[in-house]
Design a protein around this motif. Structure first.
Motif, PDB file in Angstrom:
ATOM      1  N   GLN A 174       0.831  -1.207   0.000  1.00 17.94           N
ATOM      2  CA  GLN A 174       0.000   0.000   0.000  1.00 17.94           C
ATOM      3  C   GLN A 174       0.862   1.252   0.000  1.00 17.94           C
TER       4      GLN A 174
ATOM      5  N   ASN B 264       1.760   1.065   9.588  1.00 16.82           N
ATOM      6  CA  ASN B 264       1.470   0.879   8.156  1.00 16.82           C
ATOM      7  C   ASN B 264       1.551  -0.614   7.859  1.00 16.82           C
TER       8      ASN B 264
ATOM      9  N   ASP C  35      -0.170   6.376  10.144  1.00 16.62           N
ATOM     10  CA  ASP C  35      -0.304   5.809   8.804  1.00 16.62           C
ATOM     11  C   ASP C  35       0.050   6.884   7.771  1.00 16.62           C
TER      12      ASP C  35
ATOM     13  N   SER D 169      -0.410   6.451   4.422  1.00 14.33           N
ATOM     14  CA  SER D 169      -1.032   6.115   3.140  1.00 14.33           C
ATOM     15  C   SER D 169      -1.814   7.264   2.507  1.00 14.33           C
ATOM     16  N   MET D 170      -2.209   8.254   3.304  1.00 19.81           N
ATOM     17  CA  MET D 170      -2.979   9.364   2.759  1.00 19.81           C
ATOM     18  C   MET D 170      -2.105  10.543   2.336  1.00 19.81           C
TER      19      MET D 170
ATOM     20  N   ARG E 255       0.563  12.513   0.023  1.00 23.26           N
ATOM     21  CA  ARG E 255       1.070  12.541  -1.343  1.00 23.26           C
ATOM     22  C   ARG E 255       1.769  13.867  -1.602  1.00 23.26           C
TER      23      ARG E 255
END
Length: 385
Positions: free
Chosen positions: A100, A129, A225, A227-228, A230
């Motif tokens: 991910q 994560n 985390d 993952s969000m 960018r």
């Protein structure tokens, strides 16, 4: 010069840039006026450097004998090994899909130097994560000894791998390529700052440009985390108005082929200074982002500068107190307040500033000990790190 910017969120770049001058370590750096001027400067620099004779043998001997300079059978497999790993090698047996989040680190020191502190950093990545992959770009850990170090996490099903990079291939078709060729042929003085540090500064930019993902220094405890996130970079410090005064490159989150990474590599090639600590790292990313944010340009770079609370909630000057056990009620109250602040959801991690704290013991009951205990998986030998 005072920076005019930014409680920066996203930086939109539109046409023309004015010449500006900023101060880095009390030395002025002149930033050029336009893309045309920059391209002309790069071409001129390339021509001058390529026409220089190699440094004398005495200077060339200053270059460390790093095996990773050379392509070998194992380095030439780097891209194939990395691609196979990211595509989910072994994922089916662990009931996992593709990674991910791709985390990258570099390790150019001996495998024996990879200690408890670095290991708990890896633990914190996977604790927060769960479906991440961690790739360590290293020659020394890409070995039987290195696999023994990683084995405890591998046995638990976490996806971590040590891969020897092929620097010639990694830097190919980027501004890093010419710089690396000049270095190998002795046409660039590596300087007094350890070359491994400057190679790490460049490798992180190139690997994110080629593959995309998250780069972390090996002294960064992950608390959330990723993952969000960018296309973000973090401010290390801000002024009284909330405008950033310095960025840092210990944490970088960027998509593959992001143009800002290309700008960073161009800056590295053109302004490399091997004698000034930080010039090719934190100061470099600060110079480039300052230039983009204070001048209008044609291209939208689409990135975000996060405030210090995100990645650098404590600076290197104040980090020592995070390693100490509270010795009185006032200290205890302060430490409790800091822990509440770090756990409020705005902080993605804490940089341990190893250059400052590398020899510091993590005392039981300290802020760092508490964070590691809350974000570790195996949780062994915390207080010996």
């Amino acid at each position: 010069m005072k920076q005019a910017l930014l409680k920066v969120a996203s930086c939109e770049a539109k046409s023309n840039r004015r010449a500006v001058q900023i101060m880095e370590a009390e030395q002025p750096v002149v930033l050029l006026e336009s893309f045309a001027a920059i391209n002309e400067a790069y071409s001129a620099a390339d021509h001058v450097i390529s026409s220089l004779p190699a440094f004398s043998p005495a200077v060339k001997e200053m270059l460390p004998d790093l095996d990773m300079f050379n392509s070998t059978g194992i380095t030439r497999q780097f891209d194939a090994r990395l691609t196979k790993f990211l595509d989910g090698e072994g994922a089916q047996s662990n009931n996992l899909g593709k990674c991910q989040v791709h985390f990258f680190m570099t390790w150019i020191s001996p495998a024996s130097s990879f200690g408890t502190r670095e290991f708990v950093v890896m633990e914190s990545i996977f604790k927060e994560n769960h479906n991440a992959c961690l790739i360590i770009l290293t020659k020394t850990l890409d070995s039987p000894g290195g696999r023994r170090i990683l084995k405890p996490l591998l046995e638990l099903g976490y996806r971590v791998v040590a891969l020897t990079p092929d620097l010639s291939s990694l830097f190919k078709n980027t501004p890093a390529e010419a710089w690396f060729n000049y270095l190998r042929t002795g046409k660039i003085d590596p300087g007094k700052v350890p070359l491994a540090q400057n190679l790490s500064n460049l490798i992180r930019l190139a690997v994110l440009y080629k593959y995309g993902g998250v780069y972390l220094d090996t002294d960064f405890i992950v608390l959330r985390d990723f993952s969000m996130l960018r296309n973000v970079i973090g401010a290390q410090s801000v002024d009284a108005n909330g405008n950033w005064t310095r960025l840092n490159n210990a944490v970088l989150v960027f998509d593959k082929k992001h143009p800002l990474l290309y700008e960073f590599m161009q800056e590295f090639q053109l302004t490399f200074d091997g004698n000034s600590w930080g010039h090719n790292g934190p100061y470099l990313v600060s110079r480039v982002v300052y230039r983009l944010a204070t001048n209008t340009m044609t291209q939208d770079y689409n990135f975000t500068v996060l405030p210090p609370i995100a990645f650098y909630p404590v600076g290197w000057i104040g980090i020592d107190g995070f390693f100490k056990r509270p010795s009185n009620p006032v200290f205890s109250k302060w430490a409790s307040a800091k822990l509440r602040q770090l756990n409020n959801g705005e902080t993605y991690g804490v940089h341990l500033w190893n250059r400052q704290t590398g020899k510091a013991k993590i005392e039981e009951g300290s802020i760092i000990a508490t964070l590691i205990s809350d974000h570790c998986i195996i949780c062994q030998n915390i207080f010996s790190s």
